[in-house]
Design a protein around this motif. Structure first.
Motif, PDB file in Angstrom:
ATOM      1  N   GLY A  30       0.820  -1.207   0.000  1.00 35.46           N
ATOM      2  CA  GLY A  30       0.000   0.000   0.000  1.00 35.46           C
ATOM      3  C   GLY A  30       0.856   1.260   0.000  1.00 35.46           C
ATOM      4  O   GLY A  30       2.015   1.235   0.420  1.00 35.46           O
ATOM      5  N   PRO A  31       0.284   2.398  -0.459  1.00 40.72           N
ATOM      6  CA  PRO A  31       1.071   3.621  -0.606  1.00 40.72           C
ATOM      7  C   PRO A  31       1.548   4.217   0.717  1.00 40.72           C
ATOM      8  O   PRO A  31       2.625   4.794   0.792  1.00 40.72           O
ATOM      9  N   PHE A  32       0.768   4.079   1.776  1.00 34.96           N
ATOM     10  CA  PHE A  32       1.184   4.683   3.037  1.00 34.96           C
ATOM     11  C   PHE A  32       2.292   3.889   3.710  1.00 34.96           C
ATOM     12  O   PHE A  32       3.196   4.472   4.306  1.00 34.96           O
ATOM     13  N   VAL A  33       2.259   2.580   3.582  1.00 34.48           N
ATOM     14  CA  VAL A  33       3.358   1.773   4.120  1.00 34.48           C
ATOM     15  C   VAL A  33       4.635   2.068   3.335  1.00 34.48           C
ATOM     16  O   VAL A  33       5.715   2.222   3.921  1.00 34.48           O
ATOM     17  N   ALA A  34       4.520   2.182   2.026  1.00 33.94           N
ATOM     18  CA  ALA A  34       5.685   2.525   1.203  1.00 33.94           C
ATOM     19  C   ALA A  34       6.235   3.891   1.612  1.00 33.94           C
ATOM     20  O   ALA A  34       7.459   4.077   1.720  1.00 33.94           O
ATOM     21  N   SER A  35       5.355   4.842   1.866  1.00 37.95           N
ATOM     22  CA  SER A  35       5.782   6.173   2.283  1.00 37.95           C
ATOM     23  C   SER A  35       6.459   6.136   3.645  1.00 37.95           C
ATOM     24  O   SER A  35       7.472   6.802   3.873  1.00 37.95           O
ATOM     25  N   VAL A  36       5.920   5.352   4.570  1.00 33.58           N
ATOM     26  CA  VAL A  36       6.535   5.241   5.906  1.00 33.58           C
ATOM     27  C   VAL A  36       7.942   4.674   5.791  1.00 33.58           C
ATOM     28  O   VAL A  36       8.885   5.201   6.399  1.00 33.58           O
ATOM     29  N   TRP A  37       8.114   3.606   5.019  1.00 31.79           N
ATOM     30  CA  TRP A  37       9.448   3.026   4.869  1.00 31.79           C
ATOM     31  C   TRP A  37      10.403   4.019   4.222  1.00 31.79           C
ATOM     32  O   TRP A  37      11.551   4.158   4.632  1.00 31.79           O
ATOM     33  N   ASN A  38       9.943   4.712   3.199  1.00 30.41           N
ATOM     34  CA  ASN A  38      10.763   5.707   2.530  1.00 30.41           C
ATOM     35  C   ASN A  38      11.248   6.760   3.513  1.00 30.41           C
ATOM     36  O   ASN A  38      12.437   7.089   3.564  1.00 30.41           O
ATOM     37  N   HIS A  39      10.350   7.277   4.323  1.00 27.84           N
ATOM     38  CA  HIS A  39      10.718   8.343   5.247  1.00 27.84           C
ATOM     39  C   HIS A  39      11.497   7.823   6.452  1.00 27.84           C
ATOM     40  O   HIS A  39      12.374   8.517   6.962  1.00 27.84           O
ATOM     41  N   ALA A  40      11.185   6.623   6.924  1.00 28.19           N
ATOM     42  CA  ALA A  40      11.914   6.077   8.071  1.00 28.19           C
ATOM     43  C   ALA A  40      13.380   5.849   7.724  1.00 28.19           C
ATOM     44  O   ALA A  40      14.282   6.250   8.477  1.00 28.19           O
ATOM     45  N   ILE A  41      13.639   5.237   6.586  1.00 26.55           N
ATOM     46  CA  ILE A  41      15.019   4.987   6.176  1.00 26.55           C
ATOM     47  C   ILE A  41      15.729   6.296   5.875  1.00 26.55           C
ATOM     48  O   ILE A  41      16.882   6.511   6.287  1.00 26.55           O
ATOM     49  N   GLY A  42      15.047   7.210   5.185  1.00 31.91           N
ATOM     50  CA  GLY A  42      15.632   8.520   4.907  1.00 31.91           C
ATOM     51  C   GLY A  42      15.954   9.272   6.186  1.00 31.91           C
ATOM     52  O   GLY A  42      17.019   9.889   6.321  1.00 31.91           O
ATOM     53  N   PHE A  43      15.049   9.222   7.153  1.00 37.51           N
ATOM     54  CA  PHE A  43      15.277   9.889   8.441  1.00 37.51           C
ATOM     55  C   PHE A  43      16.509   9.316   9.139  1.00 37.51           C
ATOM     56  O   PHE A  43      17.345  10.068   9.646  1.00 37.51           O
ATOM     57  N   LEU A  44      16.615   7.997   9.153  1.00 35.48           N
ATOM     58  CA  LEU A  44      17.778   7.377   9.808  1.00 35.48           C
ATOM     59  C   LEU A  44      19.085   7.781   9.134  1.00 35.48           C
ATOM     60  O   LEU A  44      20.056   8.150   9.813  1.00 35.48           O
ATOM     61  N   LEU A  45      19.123   7.726   7.806  1.00 35.21           N
ATOM     62  CA  LEU A  45      20.351   8.078   7.097  1.00 35.21           C
ATOM     63  C   LEU A  45      20.724   9.541   7.288  1.00 35.21           C
ATOM     64  O   LEU A  45      21.889   9.874   7.536  1.00 35.21           O
TER      65      LEU A  45
END
Length: 140
Positions: A30-45
Motif C-alpha cells: 500500500g502507498p502509506f506503508v511505502a511512504s513510511v518506509w521511505n521516510h523512516a530509512i531517509g530519516f535514519l540516514l
C-alpha cells in the motif's frame, strides 16, 4: 553552474528510481506503508549524517522555525501520492504529470512572490506542458 545542473539531473534520476521502487512496494503493502518506509530509512540516514558528519544534534531542531517542518508534511504527501500513481500510470506518464505540475506550480509561486518577470515564453511553456499532459493522458 555545470556542477549544479549535473546534480539536478542526478536528483531527477534518483527521484524516478525511488518512485519506481516505492511503486513496487505499494503494490504489495500500500502507498502509506511505502511512504513510511521511505521516510523512516531517509530519516535514519540523514540523522546519522547530521549527527556524525556535521556534529549537530537536537540544538539544530530547536533553531528551526516551526513553519519549515511543513515541508516534511508536503514531502510525505508527495511520496504517498507518487507511490500510489506510479504502478498505475507507469513511470513515464507519472513522471510527466508530476514534473508538469511542479513546473506550473513553481511558475505560479514565482509570480505570487514577485520573483519572476513575465515574458511570452512562459505561457507558451505552460501551454506545451498542458498539451503534453493531455497527450500522455489520452494517447495509448
Amino acid at each position: 553552474m555545470f556542477g549544479a545542473v549535473a546534480i539536478a539531473l542526478l536528483g531527477g534520476a534518483v527521484v524516478g528510481m525511488s518512485r519506481s521502487i516505492n511503486g513496487r512496494l505499494t503494490m504489495t503493502k500500500g502507498p502509506f506503508v511505502a511512504s513510511v518506509w521511505n521516510h523512516a530509512i531517509g530519516f535514519l540516514l540523514l540523522t546519522v549524517y547530521i549527527v556524525f558528519v556535521h556534529r549537530l544534534g537536537l540544538p539544530l531542531l530547536g533553531q528551526t522555525p516551526a513553519f519549515f517542518f511543513f515541508g516534511g508534511v508536503i514531502g510525505a504527501f508527495f511520496v504517498a501520492i507518487s507511490s500510489h500513481v506510479f504502478p498505475r500510470l507507469g513511470a513515464a506518464r507519472s513522471g510527466l504529470l508530476i514534473i508538469g505540475a511542479q513546473m506550473i506550480t513553481g511558475l505560479l509561486i514565482d509570480y505570487l512572490r514577485g520573483t519572476a518577470e513575465f515574458h511570452i515564453g512562459q505561457p507558451a511553456g505552460v501551454a506545451l506542458i498542458i498539451v503534453g499532459i493531455y497527450l500522455t493522458r489520452f494517447s495509448r
